[in-house]
Design a protein around this motif. Sequence first.
Motif, PDB file in Angstrom:
ATOM      1  N   ARG A  72       0.334  -1.113   0.052  1.00 47.36           N
ATOM      2  CA  ARG A  72      -0.238   0.064   0.321  1.00 47.36           C
ATOM      3  C   ARG A  72       0.515   1.367   0.073  1.00 47.36           C
ATOM      4  NH1 ARG A  72      -2.496   0.011   5.362  1.00 47.36           N
ATOM      5  NH2 ARG A  72      -4.822   1.169   4.110  1.00 47.36           N
ATOM      6  N   GLY A  73       2.858   1.910   0.327  1.00 51.18           N
ATOM      7  CA  GLY A  73       3.114   2.164   0.394  1.00 51.18           C
ATOM      8  C   GLY A  73       4.427   2.077   0.688  1.00 51.18           C
ATOM      9  N   CYS A 107       3.357  -2.165   4.689  1.00 60.62           N
ATOM     10  CA  CYS A 107       4.042  -1.090   3.667  1.00 60.62           C
ATOM     11  C   CYS A 107       5.331  -1.504   3.502  1.00 60.62           C
ATOM     12  CB  CYS A 107       4.450   0.404   4.594  1.00 60.62           C
ATOM     13  SG  CYS A 107       3.121   1.411   3.929  1.00 60.62           S
ATOM     14  N   VAL A 181       2.608  10.821   1.937  1.00 60.38           N
ATOM     15  CA  VAL A 181       1.642  10.774   2.659  1.00 60.38           C
ATOM     16  C   VAL A 181       1.922  11.572   3.760  1.00 60.38           C
ATOM     17  CG1 VAL A 181       0.739   8.866   4.474  1.00 60.38           C
ATOM     18  CG2 VAL A 181       1.029   8.342   2.744  1.00 60.38           C
ATOM     19  N   LEU A 280      -0.621   7.610   8.509  1.00 58.03           N
ATOM     20  CA  LEU A 280      -0.733   5.968   7.445  1.00 58.03           C
ATOM     21  C   LEU A 280      -2.121   5.626   7.370  1.00 58.03           C
ATOM     22  CD1 LEU A 280       3.146   4.786   7.540  1.00 58.03           C
ATOM     23  CD2 LEU A 280       1.818   5.588   5.314  1.00 58.03           C
ATOM     24  N   LEU A 284      -3.649   6.771   3.668  1.00 52.81           N
ATOM     25  CA  LEU A 284      -3.446   5.795   2.533  1.00 52.81           C
ATOM     26  C   LEU A 284      -4.735   5.164   2.345  1.00 52.81           C
ATOM     27  CD1 LEU A 284      -1.511   3.242   4.304  1.00 52.81           C
ATOM     28  CD2 LEU A 284      -0.448   4.523   1.650  1.00 52.81           C
TER      29      LEU A 284
END
Length: 458
Positions: A72-73, A107, A181, A280, A284
């Motif tokens: 996701r990141g 992440c 973010v 986050l 996200l």
Amino acid sequence: MLRSSSGLRSATPFLLVAFATVLCAQQPPYDVFPAADPPYYRVRYEASALKGELVYPVNFTIWIPKGVKSLRGVIVHQHGCGEGSCKSGLTGAYDLHWQALAKKHDCALLSPSYEQPDKAECQMWCDPRNGSGAAFQKCLVDLGVKSGHPELSKIPWALWGHSGGGHWAGGMVLLHPERVVAAWLRSGVPMLKANPERATIKAHTLPDAALKVPVMCNLGAKEGVTVKDERFAGVWPANEAFFNAVRGKGGLIGVAVDPLTSHECGNQRYLAIPWLDACLSARLPKVSGGPLNDMPTAQTWLAPITGSEAVPAAKFAGNPLSAAWLPNEALAKAWMQCVKDTAVTDSTPPPAPTNLRLKGNELTWDAEADLESGLASFIIERDGKFLAQLPEQGKNPFGRPIFQNLQYSDTPPQPLAQMRYTDTKAEPGKKHTYRVLSVNTVNLKSMPSADSVPVNDR
């Protein structure tokens, strides 16, 4: 790869010197680093002599949580300037505390190491416009191929940077606000106005989109706040100018002054990690690849930037656009503890160790750090009684003692600490049962692990 002589002829005199310095790649102190076996992956790029490209070699190491189907990141832990700090970036992806943050949010954890020679110009990498921004984005493509996670090239970034790494992280906010973010800037910020005294530093522009990115300026009080004649006294005026420019336009930016330190990182991670955790959680997208969510502002707290008390925004008596922005009550309370004495509290114990194995008299195990307070040590029990603490005394010259120890730029030293203990006092021929407990940095203990499982000696 190294570039052609035609590119070299067009370089400035400084670039010629810098390029010549790094012609022999992978030289000390950058030639010793931990292995990058899965779940770790590494890519390395040689220096370039072409204008606008990176003049130093760099390697990027990434850690990817086991079992994640789609990331996701990317959390980026960016070291500071100078040969020692650059070398420290070699271990950033192996930090158990930062891995706990990454795992919670599916992440990856990425740590660059720019091979800046001793006393060379830091701006040639810490300004992302000098090739490091492009190298960073290239590494995400290449690491995506290596790791089987091609989404790495498209997912958003949460940035942490120290000193020159703060310049870099802040610069990436200004250049790519739609991808960031949040950013934590420890003892370094980008410049928004030209400074004739620092001609090598180019000013950035402040786009409106960057005002939506949560940013925290974090520095030591001895960097110009309380001590005006120290080596790093110029850090505070730069932070203050950056804060005023961003906050004056409504940007979501705060300031957290560490009362105990100068340029070293100290205990900042005990606020930085919960702060990034909150950002986050809020920003996200639930589905990987979607746009970032706007940061909620309904629960905002505000505080004087060099003060120690925060209040809900509705109760703040001064100009809100001159006050440090804090996302919610929980972070405001942690901020107040941090700026008072850095003793950010925690009431939750760490996770219990897992996969405890016994081979002969040697114990090995796996463990995750406590998200809030990291990992200080392990308690080893034999037959239900205390046997040992590993380490007997944790080390950290810059803050709370932790299991992995810490370097100046907030990364573990080499060789990396191992979750391993040999019971030299076990009775020969007698069967023993062992358990291990984790202890976080506020001395809270986990539940015990399951009993040790014997491993075949062959």
